[in-house]
Design an enzyme around this catalytic site. Structure first.
Site, mmCIF file in Angstrom:
data_model
loop_
_atom_site.group_PDB
_atom_site.id
_atom_site.type_symbol
_atom_site.label_atom_id
_atom_site.label_comp_id
_atom_site.label_asym_id
_atom_site.label_seq_id
_atom_site.Cartn_x
_atom_site.Cartn_y
_atom_site.Cartn_z
ATOM 1 C CB SER A 34 -0.833 -0.060 1.334
ATOM 2 O OG SER A 34 -1.422 -1.159 1.343
ATOM 3 C CG HIS A 61 -2.108 -0.497 -4.335
ATOM 4 N ND1 HIS A 61 -2.438 0.928 -3.873
ATOM 5 C CD2 HIS A 61 -2.400 -1.012 -3.346
ATOM 6 C CE1 HIS A 61 -2.950 1.130 -2.794
ATOM 7 N NE2 HIS A 61 -3.051 -0.225 -2.383
ATOM 8 C CD GLU A 107 -2.886 3.572 -6.738
ATOM 9 O OE1 GLU A 107 -3.203 4.953 -6.441
ATOM 10 O OE2 GLU A 107 -2.245 3.129 -5.689
ATOM 11 C CG ASN A 118 -3.608 4.148 0.169
ATOM 12 O OD1 ASN A 118 -4.739 4.368 0.080
ATOM 13 N ND2 ASN A 118 -2.959 2.846 0.227
HETATM 14 P P1 NAI Z 1 -3.277 -9.902 5.895
HETATM 15 O O1 NAI Z 1 -2.723 -9.950 7.260
HETATM 16 O O2 NAI Z 1 -4.758 -10.146 5.729
HETATM 17 O O3 NAI Z 1 -2.680 -10.948 5.090
HETATM 18 C C1 NAI Z 1 -1.371 -11.323 4.945
HETATM 19 C C2 NAI Z 1 -1.053 -12.759 4.778
HETATM 20 O O4 NAI Z 1 0.320 -12.811 4.303
HETATM 21 C C3 NAI Z 1 -1.243 -13.626 5.914
HETATM 22 O O5 NAI Z 1 -2.285 -14.635 5.395
HETATM 23 C C4 NAI Z 1 -0.089 -14.105 6.267
HETATM 24 O O6 NAI Z 1 -0.135 -15.570 6.531
HETATM 25 C C5 NAI Z 1 0.947 -14.138 4.709
HETATM 26 N N1 NAI Z 1 2.446 -14.080 5.189
HETATM 27 C C6 NAI Z 1 3.009 -13.354 5.850
HETATM 28 N N2 NAI Z 1 4.377 -13.554 5.511
HETATM 29 C C7 NAI Z 1 4.218 -14.594 4.623
HETATM 30 C C8 NAI Z 1 5.319 -15.135 3.895
HETATM 31 N N3 NAI Z 1 6.668 -14.937 4.113
HETATM 32 N N4 NAI Z 1 4.999 -15.824 2.848
HETATM 33 C C9 NAI Z 1 3.691 -16.225 2.662
HETATM 34 N N5 NAI Z 1 2.662 -15.515 3.250
HETATM 35 C C10 NAI Z 1 3.061 -14.847 4.267
HETATM 36 O O7 NAI Z 1 -2.956 -8.575 5.100
HETATM 37 P P2 NAI Z 1 -3.663 -7.940 3.692
HETATM 38 O O8 NAI Z 1 -4.484 -7.146 4.554
HETATM 39 O O9 NAI Z 1 -4.070 -8.917 2.906
HETATM 40 O O10 NAI Z 1 -2.259 -7.019 3.061
HETATM 41 C C11 NAI Z 1 -1.510 -7.589 2.286
HETATM 42 C C12 NAI Z 1 -0.787 -6.634 1.856
HETATM 43 O O11 NAI Z 1 -1.527 -5.759 0.847
HETATM 44 C C13 NAI Z 1 0.000 -5.392 2.540
HETATM 45 O O12 NAI Z 1 1.155 -4.923 1.885
HETATM 46 C C14 NAI Z 1 -0.942 -4.485 2.685
HETATM 47 O O13 NAI Z 1 -0.614 -3.248 2.638
HETATM 48 C C15 NAI Z 1 -1.463 -4.294 1.195
HETATM 49 N N6 NAI Z 1 -2.831 -3.778 0.954
HETATM 50 C C16 NAI Z 1 -3.840 -4.031 1.830
HETATM 51 C C17 NAI Z 1 -5.003 -3.574 1.608
HETATM 52 C C18 NAI Z 1 -6.221 -3.599 2.535
HETATM 53 O O14 NAI Z 1 -7.246 -2.931 2.387
HETATM 54 N N7 NAI Z 1 -6.149 -4.742 3.358
HETATM 55 C C19 NAI Z 1 -5.475 -2.719 0.430
HETATM 56 C C20 NAI Z 1 -4.472 -2.645 -0.521
HETATM 57 C C21 NAI Z 1 -3.158 -3.346 -0.276
#
Ligand code: NAI
Ligand code: 3HC
Length: 697
Positions: free
Chosen positions: A406, A427, A439, A477
């Site tokens: 993000s 993104h 994006e 953002n």
């Molecule tokens: P989340 O916490 O729901 O999911 C992250 C997942 O990655 C978890 O299931 C975790 O087990 C897994 N994970 C962590 N390290 C890992 C690794 N080394 N190998 C494999 N899996 C691994 O987080 P979320 O919300 O899905 O965010 C993920 C990314 O997307 C972040 O960079 C966030 O900034 C970005 N993002 C989030 C948005 C949102 O609204 N939640 C919107 C746009 C981007």
């Protein structure tokens, strides 16, 4: 005749073929050609006229590029009346999309036939206007008031089968439009069928128009065109004559044509199409993408995998361990069940998408064959760096490595690999299989064909893709942070979060910023504030009330409490009484004496913050054009489409006044309200943001 209409005679039938690619829009040449064609057919003593379109479609509507300019004669309403009053039988044969003025031409014909795949509709309300060539008067006469109100106020497309059932067309038949139209006209002549002008049909039955008007206005969240269209249909039922109804339609049409909302919606129409056309990619071939890898199957990873599967792209998803992988699989099948329930996919497709097309794994070796990987792990640079090192080691040469971060720096992520030219930001927005925005974040070394592949993938996933440069938060953002801060500062200074939410929903947003924070999770902003705290400029004002909420464990909807309290089974929330206490404490700690804010001031400050940051984003080249920013806010942040986007809105308000207000606000907080240099330049030169859009075309 004009080149846009080809005239042909087959015995006693004159054929008018429209040839104005790509969509046979009813521009001046087409209108002149149709008029001349009808007159010639009459003069030559033809007994019937067939109208149809060459290429992919019947007329897709009036030529939108002519809007806002003086209308050249014959205008479409006069042309439609002339077609209807022709003294021979007029038949329209429809294929492709007969929309807006296109359907109005068909409704002015005496008989209508369509191929089964034809789509029809009066989508004018989406352009901020209403059907202005008799559509609001003729459609209710053939389809009935209720069906016409539904079609006109929703602007939806409907198929030939529904059109036949509702009486919009007379017949559906397989074949080429020319052939089926000609056969139908011949049959009508052989039967001695009469001319059948819709204007001679009885006025349709009235309904409770005031109630429909109010309901439509509320549904449109301030959008005027659907509600105004209700009044035009009312005239079809209640006006003293058909002509009187047409006059009323014209009055209402003109009112809308002159509105800012019309300008905003037309800007959105063209910008949506312009945004992914990048001149530098015109000759660049994207790389092939048959399968993608997704790293991390949390909220975003599961959503991205769902979007790919729905587009027919197979997915290999990597999680940290078997149980996390299983949880990711369940999230994906939960998303896909939703699509199955809504009839978007079949059971067979569901089975393939959750079966053969999806591989859940815990080892990076599973990524050997994928063409593109999207990383969606925790928002932490160290974690991302490790992931990208592993991707570099395991993915085949030429595979594209993308991050869904993000905020983090894509250049730094790229530097963790030996192939920075293959690294890009993709993104997505949450929920990734629903939200339209993507994006495409281009880093310093990203290869052009990698960028082209990002756009090609976005198109396959049915996203609106916007190019962004690298900066903290990219286009969306970064701008959101600025207007969220403006909202927080207003709260610290005395406005209530609930007043701000009310003002912004009044502007047309589905939710205000504090309700959105509750939905997204207040812990996200809290973490970002903590991350940035050590780097904060000492001149920056800081608010603490939101941190206090989080410190108490209230993260918004997911914990049942945030700025609002949420009760199970109830939609929306009620104000959380603790919030007032936290705000009062923050004000006391910072020695702020709260003051009143009018709704108008709240709106102005919020929008000025948005416009100012957006102007910086364009000025720095992070967004290529103002319209790119507008599309990001429209498709990623719920900005009301009828305002066109923040920079279109700013143009319509007048840039000089906006700059003046920013300069006034800067007197109390010069750090936050530093005017964007681009805004200052435009005001000094008497230009507007749209001039920059046009310069790029
Ligand atoms: P989340 O916490 O729901 O999911 C992250 C997942 O990655 C978890 O299931 C975790 O087990 C897994 N994970 C962590 N390290 C890992 C690794 N080394 N190998 C494999 N899996 C691994 O987080 P979320 O919300 O899905 O965010 C993920 C990314 O997307 C972040 O960079 C966030 O900034 C970005 N993002 C989030 C948005 C949102 O609204 N939640 C919107 C746009 C981007
Ligand atoms: N006028 C001028 N240009 C139009 C146009 C129109 N009505 N409709 C489409 N175009 C242009 C697009 O801008 C695009 O141009 P570009 O290639 O330079 O970007 C090109 O035609 C192809 O359009 P799409 O990329 O959208 O092609 P699709 O195949 O995806 O979609 C469509 C075709 C469904 C017809 C879609 O273009 C569409 O929905 N068009 C608008 C239809 C409409 O709103 N009609 C009502 C007009 S208002 C009216 O008729 C007023 C009357 O009541 C008086």
């Amino acid at each position: 005749m004009t080149h846009a209409i080809h005239y042909e005679r087959v015995d006693d039938i004159a054929i008018l073929k429209a040839q104005n690619p790509p969509v046979n829009a009813l521009g001046i040449d087409v209108r002149l050609g149709l008029l001349a064609g009808i007159e010639r057919a009459e003069a030559e003593g033809a007994r019937a006229v067939l109208i149809y379109g060459d290429g992919r479609t019947f007329f897709a509507g009036a030529d939108i590029r002519e809007f806002g300019k003086p209308m050249k004669d014959p205008g479409l309403p006069d042309l439609c009346n002339r077609i209807e009053s022709a003294d021979l039988i007029v038949v329209s044969a429809l294929h492709g999309t007969a929309l807006g003025g296109g359907l109005e031409v068909a409704l002015s014909s005496h008989y209508r036939i369509a191929v089964p795949s034809a789509k029809m509709g009066l989508p004018e309300v989406h352009l901020g206007i209403l059907p202005g060539a008799g559509g609001t008067q003729r459609l209710p006469r053939v389809a009935g008031t209720e069906a016409a109100l539904d079609m006109i106020t929703s602007g939806r497309h409907f198929g030939a089968a529904e059109a036949l059932e509702k009486g919009v067309i007379d017949r559906v038949q397989e074949g080429e439009p020319r052939e089926i139209g000609l056969a139908y006209a011949r049959e009508l002549l052989d039967q001695g069928a009469p001319r059948r002008p819709v204007c001679d049909m009885p006025a349709p039955a009235a309904v409770d128009f005031d109630a429909v008007y109010e309901k439509t206005l509320a549904k449109g969240r301030g959008q005027l065109s659907p509600a105004t269209a209700v009044r035009a249909v009312q005239a079809a039922c209640e006006a003293a004559s058909f002509l009187e109804g047409l006059r009323r339609e014209r009055e209402l049409f003109t009112e809308l044509m002159e509105s800012d909302q019309r300008q905003g919606l037309i800007h959105a129409f063209f910008s949506e199409r312009a945004v992914s056309k990048l001149p530098e990619l015109a000759d660049v071939t994207p790389r092939d993408v048959a399968s993608v890898g997704v790293i991390g199957g949390g909220t975003m990873g599961a959503g991205i995998a769902t979007a790919a599967l729905l587009a027919g792209v197979s997915v290999v998803l990597i999680e940290r361990d078997a149980s996390a992988a299983e949880a990711a699989g369940q999230r994906i099948s939960g998303n896909l069940s939703g699509a199955l329930k809504r009839g978007k996919i079949s059971q067979d497709q569901f089975d393939t998408m959750t079966g053969d097309a999806l591989e859940l794994a815990t080892e990076y070796g599973a990524l050997e064959q994928v063409d593109l990987v999207i990383e969606a792990v925790f928002e932490d640079m160290d974690v991302k760096r490790e992931v990208f090192k592993a991707l570099d080691a395991n993915c085949k040469p030429g595979a594209i490595l993308a991050s869904n971060t993000s905020y983090l720096d894509i250049n730094e992520i790229a530097a963790a690999t030996s192939r920075p030219r293959d690294v890009i930001g993709l993104h997505f927005f949450s929920p990734a299989h629903v939200m339209k925005l993507l994006e495409v974040v281009v880093a310093d070394q990203t290869d052009p064909d990698v960028v082209a592949t990002g756009f090609a993938l976005g198109k396959r996933l049915r996203k609106i893709s916007v190019r962004s440069g690298v900066c903290d938060g990219f286009i969306g953002n970064r701008i959101m942070n600025a207007y969220r801060k403006a909202a927080d500062y207003m709260v610290l200074d005395g406005a209530s979060p609930y007043q701000i939410d009310r003002v912004m929903t009044g502007f047309g947003f589905a939710m205000g910023p504090f309700a959105v924070g509750d939905l997204a999770g207040l812990d996200i902003g809290w973490a970002a504030r903590k991350r940035r705290a050590p780097h904060r400029d000492p001149r920056e004002r800081v608010v603490h009330f939101a941190d206090m909420l989080c410190e108490g464990g209230d993260f918004g909807q997911k914990t049942g409490k945030g700025f609002y309290v949420y009760e199970a089974g109830k939609r929306g929330g009620t104000p959380n009484p603790d919030v007032e206490k936290y705000i009062a404490q923050d004000q006391a700690d910072q020695g702020v004496s709260p003051r009143e804010f009018s709704d108008a001031e709240i709106l102005r400050r919020y929008m000025c913050a948005m416009v100012n940051e957006a102007a910086k984003v364009v000025g720095e080249g992070i967004a290529r054009r103002p319209l790119d920013v507008d599309m990001v806010l429209l498709f990623g942040y719920g900005f009301p489409r009828y305002h066109g986007g923040p920079l279109k809105w700013a143009d319509l308000q007048g840039l000089a006044g906006i700059l003046e207000d920013i300069e006034t606000y800067a007197k109390e907080d010069p750090y936050f309200w530093q005017p964007a240099p681009l805004l200052q330049t435009l005001v000094a030169e008497g230009r507007c943001f749209d001039d920059l859009n046009k310069a790029e075309k």
